[in-house]
Design a protein around this motif. Structure first.
Motif, PDB file in Angstrom:
ATOM      1  N   ARG A  18       0.831  -1.208   0.000  1.00  0.00           N
ATOM      2  CA  ARG A  18       0.000   0.000   0.000  1.00  0.00           C
ATOM      3  C   ARG A  18       0.868   1.262   0.000  1.00  0.00           C
ATOM      4  NH1 ARG A  18      -4.170   0.645   4.709  1.00  0.00           N
ATOM      5  NH2 ARG A  18      -5.531  -0.620   3.412  1.00  0.00           N
ATOM      6  N   ILE A  19       0.606   2.111  -1.010  1.00  0.00           N
ATOM      7  CA  ILE A  19       1.283   3.413  -1.059  1.00  0.00           C
ATOM      8  C   ILE A  19       0.267   4.439  -0.582  1.00  0.00           C
ATOM      9  CG2 ILE A  19       2.451   5.107  -2.524  1.00  0.00           C
ATOM     10  CD1 ILE A  19       3.214   2.780  -4.412  1.00  0.00           C
ATOM     11  N   LEU A  20       0.553   5.015   0.566  1.00  0.00           N
ATOM     12  CA  LEU A  20      -0.393   5.948   1.188  1.00  0.00           C
ATOM     13  C   LEU A  20       0.088   7.376   0.915  1.00  0.00           C
ATOM     14  CD1 LEU A  20      -2.889   5.926   3.099  1.00  0.00           C
ATOM     15  CD2 LEU A  20      -1.296   6.069   4.998  1.00  0.00           C
ATOM     16  N   LEU A  35      -0.346   6.962 -10.307  1.00  0.00           N
ATOM     17  CA  LEU A  35      -0.086   5.633  -9.739  1.00  0.00           C
ATOM     18  C   LEU A  35      -1.333   4.757  -9.804  1.00  0.00           C
ATOM     19  CD1 LEU A  35       2.110   6.376  -6.573  1.00  0.00           C
ATOM     20  CD2 LEU A  35       2.838   5.435  -8.772  1.00  0.00           C
ATOM     21  N   GLY A  36      -2.504   5.363  -9.549  1.00  0.00           N
ATOM     22  CA  GLY A  36      -3.742   4.590  -9.608  1.00  0.00           C
ATOM     23  C   GLY A  36      -3.989   4.045 -11.004  1.00  0.00           C
ATOM     24  N   SER A  37      -3.742   4.890 -12.010  1.00  0.00           N
ATOM     25  CA  SER A  37      -4.011   4.480 -13.395  1.00  0.00           C
ATOM     26  C   SER A  37      -3.033   3.402 -13.880  1.00  0.00           C
ATOM     27  CB  SER A  37      -3.887   5.680 -14.334  1.00  0.00           C
ATOM     28  OG  SER A  37      -4.723   6.699 -13.898  1.00  0.00           O
ATOM     29  N   THR A  38      -1.913   3.259 -13.200  1.00  0.00           N
ATOM     30  CA  THR A  38      -0.907   2.272 -13.645  1.00  0.00           C
ATOM     31  C   THR A  38      -0.818   1.127 -12.633  1.00  0.00           C
ATOM     32  OG1 THR A  38       0.778   3.695 -12.637  1.00  0.00           O
ATOM     33  CG2 THR A  38       0.420   3.934 -15.010  1.00  0.00           C
ATOM     34  N   LEU A  39      -0.074   1.322 -11.573  1.00  0.00           N
ATOM     35  CA  LEU A  39       0.140   0.255 -10.588  1.00  0.00           C
ATOM     36  C   LEU A  39      -1.167  -0.173  -9.928  1.00  0.00           C
ATOM     37  CD1 LEU A  39       3.339   1.606  -8.756  1.00  0.00           C
ATOM     38  CD2 LEU A  39       3.183   0.176 -10.795  1.00  0.00           C
ATOM     39  N   GLY A  40      -2.039   0.789  -9.643  1.00  0.00           N
ATOM     40  CA  GLY A  40      -3.308   0.483  -8.982  1.00  0.00           C
ATOM     41  C   GLY A  40      -4.189  -0.390  -9.847  1.00  0.00           C
ATOM     42  N   ARG A  41      -4.371   0.007 -11.090  1.00  0.00           N
ATOM     43  CA  ARG A  41      -5.243  -0.762 -11.990  1.00  0.00           C
ATOM     44  C   ARG A  41      -4.695  -2.147 -12.258  1.00  0.00           C
ATOM     45  NH1 ARG A  41      -9.536   1.494 -13.503  1.00  0.00           N
ATOM     46  NH2 ARG A  41      -9.697   3.698 -14.042  1.00  0.00           N
ATOM     47  N   GLY A  43      -3.098  -3.878 -10.169  1.00  0.00           N
ATOM     48  CA  GLY A  43      -3.067  -4.653  -8.926  1.00  0.00           C
ATOM     49  C   GLY A  43      -1.664  -4.812  -8.368  1.00  0.00           C
ATOM     50  N   GLN A  44      -0.708  -4.014  -8.862  1.00  0.00           N
ATOM     51  CA  GLN A  44       0.668  -4.159  -8.363  1.00  0.00           C
ATOM     52  C   GLN A  44       0.880  -3.393  -7.070  1.00  0.00           C
ATOM     53  OE1 GLN A  44       2.198  -2.821 -12.276  1.00  0.00           O
ATOM     54  NE2 GLN A  44       3.623  -4.524 -12.081  1.00  0.00           N
ATOM     55  N   ALA A  45       0.026  -2.432  -6.822  1.00  0.00           N
ATOM     56  CA  ALA A  45       0.101  -1.681  -5.563  1.00  0.00           C
ATOM     57  C   ALA A  45      -1.292  -1.172  -5.245  1.00  0.00           C
ATOM     58  CB  ALA A  45       1.072  -0.505  -5.695  1.00  0.00           C
ATOM     59  N   ARG A 365       9.496   1.701 -11.080  1.00  0.00           N
ATOM     60  CA  ARG A 365      10.832   1.090 -11.221  1.00  0.00           C
ATOM     61  C   ARG A 365      11.190   0.299  -9.964  1.00  0.00           C
ATOM     62  NH1 ARG A 365      13.848   2.532 -15.494  1.00  0.00           N
ATOM     63  NH2 ARG A 365      15.772   1.859 -14.469  1.00  0.00           N
ATOM     64  N   ARG A 366      10.884   0.884  -8.818  1.00  0.00           N
ATOM     65  CA  ARG A 366      11.209   0.191  -7.564  1.00  0.00           C
ATOM     66  C   ARG A 366      10.492  -1.148  -7.481  1.00  0.00           C
ATOM     67  NH1 ARG A 366      11.121   5.036  -4.990  1.00  0.00           N
ATOM     68  NH2 ARG A 366      13.305   5.481  -4.673  1.00  0.00           N
ATOM     69  N   LEU A 367       9.183  -1.136  -7.839  1.00  0.00           N
ATOM     70  CA  LEU A 367       8.410  -2.381  -7.779  1.00  0.00           C
ATOM     71  C   LEU A 367       8.953  -3.419  -8.755  1.00  0.00           C
ATOM     72  CD1 LEU A 367       4.651  -1.424  -7.422  1.00  0.00           C
ATOM     73  CD2 LEU A 367       6.068  -2.705  -5.831  1.00  0.00           C
ATOM     74  N   ALA A 368       9.512  -2.929  -9.873  1.00  0.00           N
ATOM     75  CA  ALA A 368      10.059  -3.852 -10.875  1.00  0.00           C
ATOM     76  C   ALA A 368      11.501  -4.241 -10.533  1.00  0.00           C
ATOM     77  CB  ALA A 368       9.996  -3.190 -12.249  1.00  0.00           C
ATOM     78  N   GLY A 369      11.989  -3.754  -9.391  1.00  0.00           N
ATOM     79  CA  GLY A 369      13.350  -4.094  -8.955  1.00  0.00           C
ATOM     80  C   GLY A 369      14.432  -3.384  -9.760  1.00  0.00           C
ATOM     81  N   LYS A 370      14.050  -2.267 -10.412  1.00  0.00           N
ATOM     82  CA  LYS A 370      15.033  -1.536 -11.226  1.00  0.00           C
ATOM     83  C   LYS A 370      15.639  -0.385 -10.418  1.00  0.00           C
ATOM     84  CE  LYS A 370      12.731  -2.473 -15.581  1.00  0.00           C
ATOM     85  NZ  LYS A 370      11.842  -1.928 -16.578  1.00  0.00           N
ATOM     86  N   PRO A 371      16.856   0.058 -10.785  1.00  0.00           N
ATOM     87  CA  PRO A 371      17.457   1.183 -10.039  1.00  0.00           C
ATOM     88  C   PRO A 371      16.712   2.498 -10.311  1.00  0.00           C
ATOM     89  CG  PRO A 371      18.842   0.534 -11.906  1.00  0.00           C
ATOM     90  CD  PRO A 371      17.726  -0.454 -11.848  1.00  0.00           C
ATOM     91  N   VAL A 372      16.766   3.394  -9.352  1.00  0.00           N
ATOM     92  CA  VAL A 372      16.048   4.672  -9.476  1.00  0.00           C
ATOM     93  C   VAL A 372      17.055   5.825  -9.389  1.00  0.00           C
ATOM     94  CG1 VAL A 372      14.313   6.150  -8.382  1.00  0.00           C
ATOM     95  CG2 VAL A 372      13.989   3.676  -8.405  1.00  0.00           C
TER      96      VAL A 372
END
Ligand SMILES: Cc1cc2nc3c(=O)[nH]c(=O)nc-3n(C[C@H](O)[C@H](O)[C@H](O)COP(=O)(O)OP(=O)(O)OC[C@H]3O[C@@H](n4cnc5c(N)ncnc54)[C@H](O)[C@@H]3O)c2cc1C
Length: 452
Positions: A18-20, A35-41, A43-45, A365-372
């Protein structure tokens, strides 16, 4: 095979981190939407936006709401509707406390106008907490300022000011209209601070008085009966911008009959006057404070957060707090390094917007394990509106040591575009165009100012 839902199932969303995001302002609403339109939709976050209010109003328009040129009712966005459209969840309430060890945020109870509790205090777990709670007025401990000067932080403040302003104009109009007009003292409005907010407000008020005299208060002489003073401690208006912009702005304000007092420090604010450091007493029917901002006081209650002298959360270039990688802060409430210089980035919508775009990509990127990589601010220039008198735009180009300054219709057009750009970030281009068209049609044939 079952169709893939376009919104995560409750079970899937509940297991996702959960990203609050706390604060749905210029930055927070953009971030929640992206974030809602991408990760939220996907189901990744699970994206949750918390705001103390149910609706969003873009803060740079507040001076137009205060002067009556912009009706807030036509420009608010319902968080709940935005959440439904863009795959995030909205929770109304004020952030009260954070337990960083347990990663729990406490959201205060929601009460109605009579103080009756609607929703009790809640605790919300987070994987990552993003603070985007904006700023509050910094009265710099000037005696009487917090008590007698009005701040301009949200629509409620703008509406309070507008009503007092209308009442003062009505009163002086009545005196001027009496069969034997009494030599009434003009209404005195003091705007403290000649940064962009103060300058824009003073110009908007001057135009508003003229329009009110034309539509409603026919006996009112806009210049004789309403005195507007703009008071600045620095030697020039817009002290952080190019001196040529300061000069042109001051000349334009003087043409509008705004009394500009530079190198004038306010030592005390009283109910009916302000007193300068040289002991001069300037009458005041209304004093509005636009001289600086600071991070909200509640940030001090979050244990272990490092804060700047202006009470902003100190963050690294990834917008994370140095001691807790699960706490992020951006926009006005964050003290973010500004690259080479030791100063922090200024509290501007442009900064909040770019940081929201950066964070939406960084979380993916963080969720995909990529460097930021770190956030880099690209200054697109500053535009200051003088209402119907136009606008001024300053851009600092890398190729030239001298700033480029633009005024006239090009700068005024650019100023109007800023709000549309914000809207297209939250609604998309198609919806923004439709809304703009609706607003233009709605305003057709109506007075250009709110008359009651
Ligand atoms: C009159 C005026 C004119 C301006 N003009 C310009 C301009 O022309 N250009 C420019 O770049 N900038 C301008 N600014 C500055 C700009 O508005 C801010 O820099 C920008 O809004 C900051 O965005 P933000 O997301 O950090 O905070 P905000 O937009 O202030 O949003 C903060 C949000 O947090 C919510 N909130 C606060 N505390 C809590 C809490 N405890 N719990 C839950 N929610 C909370 C608030 O309700 C609000 O929705 C202007 C500001 C003013 C006042």
């Amino acid at each position: 095979m079952a169709p893939i839902p376009d919104f995560p199932s409750k079970a899937r969303a509940a297991s996702a981190p959960r990203i609050l995001i706390v604060g749905g302002g210029a930055g927070g609403l953009q971030l929640a939407t992206r974030l809602g339109s991408t990760l939220g939709r996907r189901g990744q976050a699970q994206i949750v936006l918390v705001d103390r209010l149910p609706t969003h109003f873009w803060k740079p328009l507040l001076h137009e709401a205060a002067s009556g040129h912009r009706d807030p009712a036509s420009h608010t966005i319902e968080y709940a509707a935005q959440a439904k459209r863009h795959g995030f969840e909205f929770v109304q309430g004020e952030l009260r406390a954070v337990d960083r060890a347990r990663r729990i945020a406490t959201i205060g109870a929601v009460v109605d106008q009579d103080g009756t509790q609607i929703v009790p205090q809640r605790e919300m777990h987070y994987h990552d907490l993003v603070l985007a709670v904006g700023s509050v007025t910094n009265f710099f401990n000037v005696p009487g300022a917090a008590r007698h000067a009005l701040p301009l932080e949200h629509v409620g403040h703008a509406e309070d000011f507008r009503k007092k302003f209308l009442a003062a104009c009505a009163k002086v109009n009545h005196l001027a209209d009496a069969p034997a007009p009494s030599p009434a003292r003009p209404v005195c409005i003091n705007v403290i601070g000649a940064g962009a907010t103060g300058v824009e407000l003073a110009a908007a008020l001057r135009h508003a008085v003229g329009q009110l005299a034309a539509y409603r208060f026919r006996a009112l002489d806009p210049v004789r009966d309403v005195r507007i003073r703009l008071i600045e401690g620095a030697p020039r208006v817009l002290p952080v911008l190019d001196p040529r912009i300061s000069e042109r702005t001051q000349a334009q304000l003087e043409r509008l009959h705004v009394d500009v007092l530079t190198s004038t420090r306010v030592a005390r604010v009283e109910e009916d006057a302000i007193v300068t450091s040289s002991g001069e007493r300037l009458p005041a029917d209304m004093t509005i404070w636009a001289a600086g901002v600071a991070g909200p006081a509640m940030l001090r209650s979050i244990d272990g957060l490092a804060l700047s002298a202006s009470n902003q959360v100190i963050v690294t270039d990834t917008l994370q707090t140095p001691d807790d990688p699960h706490v992020f802060a951006f926009g006005d409430c964050a003290a973010c390094p500004s690259g080479a210089s030791s100063a922090y980035l200024p509290p501007r919508a442009q900064v909040a917007h770019q940081q929201a775009v950066y964070l939406s990509q960084a979380f993916a990127r963080r969720l995909a394990g990529k460097p930021v990589a770190g956030f880099v601010f690209r200054d697109a220039g500053t535009v200051v509106s003088l209402g119907q008198s136009g606008a001024l735009y300053q851009a600092d180009l890398r190729v030239s040591a001298r700033s480029v300054i633009v005024d006239g219709p090009a700068a005024a057009g650019l100023y109007r575009l800023l709000y549309r750009k914000h809207l297209s970030g939250v609604h998309g281009i198609g919806r923004t165009l439709l809304q703009t068209l609706g607003q233009v049609l709605h305003s057709y044939g109506r007075p250009s100012i709110k008359l009651h």
